[in-house]
Design a protein around this motif. Sequence first.
Motif, short mmCIF file in Angstrom:
data_model
loop_
_atom_site.label_atom_id
_atom_site.label_comp_id
_atom_site.label_asym_id
_atom_site.label_seq_id
_atom_site.Cartn_x
_atom_site.Cartn_y
_atom_site.Cartn_z
N VAL A 25 30.11 -11.88 -10.50
CA VAL A 25 31.18 -12.10 -9.52
C VAL A 25 32.13 -13.21 -9.94
O VAL A 25 31.70 -14.28 -10.38
CB VAL A 25 30.58 -12.44 -8.13
CG1 VAL A 25 31.68 -12.73 -7.12
CG2 VAL A 25 29.69 -11.30 -7.64
N VAL A 26 33.42 -12.94 -9.81
CA VAL A 26 34.47 -13.92 -10.04
C VAL A 26 35.11 -14.22 -8.68
O VAL A 26 35.50 -13.30 -7.96
CB VAL A 26 35.54 -13.39 -11.01
CG1 VAL A 26 36.69 -14.39 -11.16
CG2 VAL A 26 34.91 -13.09 -12.37
N VAL A 27 35.20 -15.49 -8.33
CA VAL A 27 35.73 -15.91 -7.03
C VAL A 27 37.06 -16.63 -7.20
O VAL A 27 37.19 -17.53 -8.05
CB VAL A 27 34.74 -16.84 -6.30
CG1 VAL A 27 35.37 -17.42 -5.03
CG2 VAL A 27 33.45 -16.09 -5.96
N LEU A 28 38.06 -16.24 -6.41
CA LEU A 28 39.32 -16.97 -6.33
C LEU A 28 39.53 -17.34 -4.87
O LEU A 28 39.49 -16.46 -3.98
CB LEU A 28 40.50 -16.12 -6.81
CG LEU A 28 40.51 -15.72 -8.28
CD1 LEU A 28 39.79 -14.39 -8.49
CD2 LEU A 28 41.94 -15.61 -8.81
N ALA A 66 26.69 -21.59 -0.29
CA ALA A 66 25.24 -21.66 -0.06
C ALA A 66 24.66 -20.27 0.14
O ALA A 66 23.55 -19.97 -0.33
CB ALA A 66 24.96 -22.55 1.15
N GLN A 67 25.39 -19.41 0.84
CA GLN A 67 24.91 -18.05 1.06
C GLN A 67 24.82 -17.28 -0.26
O GLN A 67 23.87 -16.53 -0.50
CB GLN A 67 25.85 -17.34 2.04
CG GLN A 67 25.39 -15.95 2.48
CD GLN A 67 25.90 -14.84 1.60
OE1 GLN A 67 26.89 -15.00 0.90
NE2 GLN A 67 25.20 -13.70 1.60
N HIS A 68 25.81 -17.47 -1.13
CA HIS A 68 25.77 -16.81 -2.43
C HIS A 68 24.60 -17.33 -3.27
O HIS A 68 23.94 -16.56 -3.96
CB HIS A 68 27.09 -17.03 -3.17
CG HIS A 68 28.19 -16.10 -2.73
ND1 HIS A 68 28.76 -16.15 -1.48
CD2 HIS A 68 28.81 -15.08 -3.39
CE1 HIS A 68 29.68 -15.20 -1.38
NE2 HIS A 68 29.73 -14.55 -2.51
N TRP A 70 31.22 -25.05 -4.47
CA TRP A 70 30.63 -24.17 -5.50
C TRP A 70 30.00 -24.99 -6.62
O TRP A 70 28.91 -24.66 -7.11
CB TRP A 70 31.71 -23.24 -6.05
CG TRP A 70 32.23 -22.29 -5.03
CD1 TRP A 70 33.34 -22.46 -4.23
CD2 TRP A 70 31.67 -21.04 -4.65
NE1 TRP A 70 33.50 -21.38 -3.40
CE2 TRP A 70 32.49 -20.49 -3.63
CE3 TRP A 70 30.56 -20.31 -5.08
CZ2 TRP A 70 32.22 -19.25 -3.04
CZ3 TRP A 70 30.30 -19.07 -4.50
CH2 TRP A 70 31.12 -18.56 -3.49
N HIS A 71 30.66 -26.06 -7.01
CA HIS A 71 30.11 -26.94 -8.04
C HIS A 71 28.75 -27.48 -7.61
O HIS A 71 27.81 -27.53 -8.42
CB HIS A 71 31.09 -28.10 -8.27
CG HIS A 71 30.58 -29.17 -9.19
ND1 HIS A 71 30.62 -29.07 -10.56
CD2 HIS A 71 30.00 -30.37 -8.92
CE1 HIS A 71 30.11 -30.15 -11.11
NE2 HIS A 71 29.72 -30.95 -10.14
N ASN A 72 28.63 -27.86 -6.34
CA ASN A 72 27.37 -28.42 -5.85
C ASN A 72 26.26 -27.39 -5.78
O ASN A 72 25.08 -27.75 -5.68
CB ASN A 72 27.58 -29.06 -4.48
CG ASN A 72 28.37 -30.35 -4.55
OD1 ASN A 72 28.48 -30.96 -5.61
ND2 ASN A 72 28.95 -30.76 -3.43
N GLN A 73 26.61 -26.11 -5.84
CA GLN A 73 25.59 -25.06 -5.89
C GLN A 73 25.29 -24.63 -7.32
O GLN A 73 24.51 -23.69 -7.55
CB GLN A 73 26.05 -23.84 -5.06
CG GLN A 73 26.17 -24.11 -3.57
CD GLN A 73 24.84 -24.38 -2.90
OE1 GLN A 73 23.76 -24.13 -3.45
NE2 GLN A 73 24.89 -24.90 -1.68
N GLY A 74 25.91 -25.29 -8.29
CA GLY A 74 25.62 -24.99 -9.69
C GLY A 74 26.50 -23.94 -10.31
O GLY A 74 26.21 -23.44 -11.40
N TYR A 75 27.58 -23.57 -9.65
CA TYR A 75 28.50 -22.56 -10.18
C TYR A 75 29.67 -23.22 -10.90
O TYR A 75 30.14 -24.29 -10.49
CB TYR A 75 29.05 -21.69 -9.04
CG TYR A 75 28.02 -20.83 -8.34
CD1 TYR A 75 27.34 -19.83 -9.04
CD2 TYR A 75 27.75 -21.00 -6.99
CE1 TYR A 75 26.41 -19.02 -8.38
CE2 TYR A 75 26.82 -20.19 -6.33
CZ TYR A 75 26.16 -19.21 -7.04
OH TYR A 75 25.24 -18.40 -6.40
#
Length: 416
Positions: free
Chosen positions: A206-209, A276-278, A346-351
């Motif tokens: 998945v790519v997120v914008l 967090a859900q992702h 997102w950074h804090n979830q490791g992405y």
Amino acid sequence: MRTMKFGAAALLLMCTTPAFAGEKDKEVWITIGTDALEPALTSFQGQGLVAPTVAHEKGGVAVVRVRESQVEKLASVMHDKLNRCAGFIAHDSEEQALAAVESSTSPKAVQSLISYTIDNATTVNSLLGSVQESSIRSTITSLSTKWTSRRYNVQSGVDAATWLKNQWTTLAGSRSDVSVAFFNHSSWLQPSVILTIKGTSLPNEVVVLGGHLDSINGSSSTASAPGADDDASGIASLTEVIRVAMLKGYKPARTVKFMAYAAEEVGLRGSAAIAAQHKSSGTNVVGVLQLDMTNYRGSSYDIVLVSDYTNAAQNSFLSSLISKYQPGVTSTSTRCGYGCSDHASWHNQGYPASIPFEALMGQDNPYIHTSSDTLTRSAGSAQNSVKFVKLAASYMAELAKGTAGSALVPDAEAER
């Protein structure tokens, strides 16, 4: 930006904080950079307000207990004193806040390894050639004038989300591989909006914008908050990427998700819930791009890449995309600080996340969070956003890959 010793700040904060009162004004836990404690404290005291309580600190990040009524004032302080949009992250409990501190002070593991290649020029150029300033301007105008405010906890914020969902649904047309849905949040009214284009060959990557839909006026919860630059410009930029993708029949190899986050201005709450859900569902997000303020040129550089709380490899990829597809566009880097925008969630979830910004910190739009954040501050034009749309489109086509073919839906510009 001045740094202070935490001990003195904690002592002063705790000594000036009486017991909380009132049932409706609920307690919120936030994490914030310790460099922001002193200006926040000084501002609260200067206005005779109850100072927050500091509960914990580690590695330059503090856990602070505040009342929900204080959150918007804190957002105003973060912008006025430190030139940060948001600048803190809200959490539902002390436990979550403490966990966030541990996460932010530990090395981030990238969710998945991906090779950054630039080899999809035919698709990219097809998309870039259809970008229109007038289309971007139309969306900014609608979002910043149809409602007095797009606040996260009032009906007008919900109405703006509904309008955007309808716009994105219209752009998607009859494509069966494209869906648009609300992501509802139980703690406030405004939903986030997500458009998904399912990948053809790598749908589980998945790519997120993203960008944030809400707006705020730091002076009052009832004051006008048009938010033309912050962040109608980011949402309009995403909308234009969607428009040209649909116009050109773009079909990505990887799944692409466009997200309009609720409640960014009060601690990145919408994006935090979605990220967090992702993470909890094991979603393999290979890249995240955040567009927060794209239409005000405050610096001589065209695009400024935020270097902290982002992924260095992906930032380098963005620089290469600018050089390849917008050779006349200049870029540099800047630091934004803790919890600066939704990329931090997102950074804090490791992405791996990145945020291309409109100016060097301190030179960005001085009118945000006021009633003066209107399109007139950019001479009534969305021209500055065009380069961000083109960067986002090239990012999408080179990271999600895929092809552009014949238009599958009519150009929806005439329906606006």
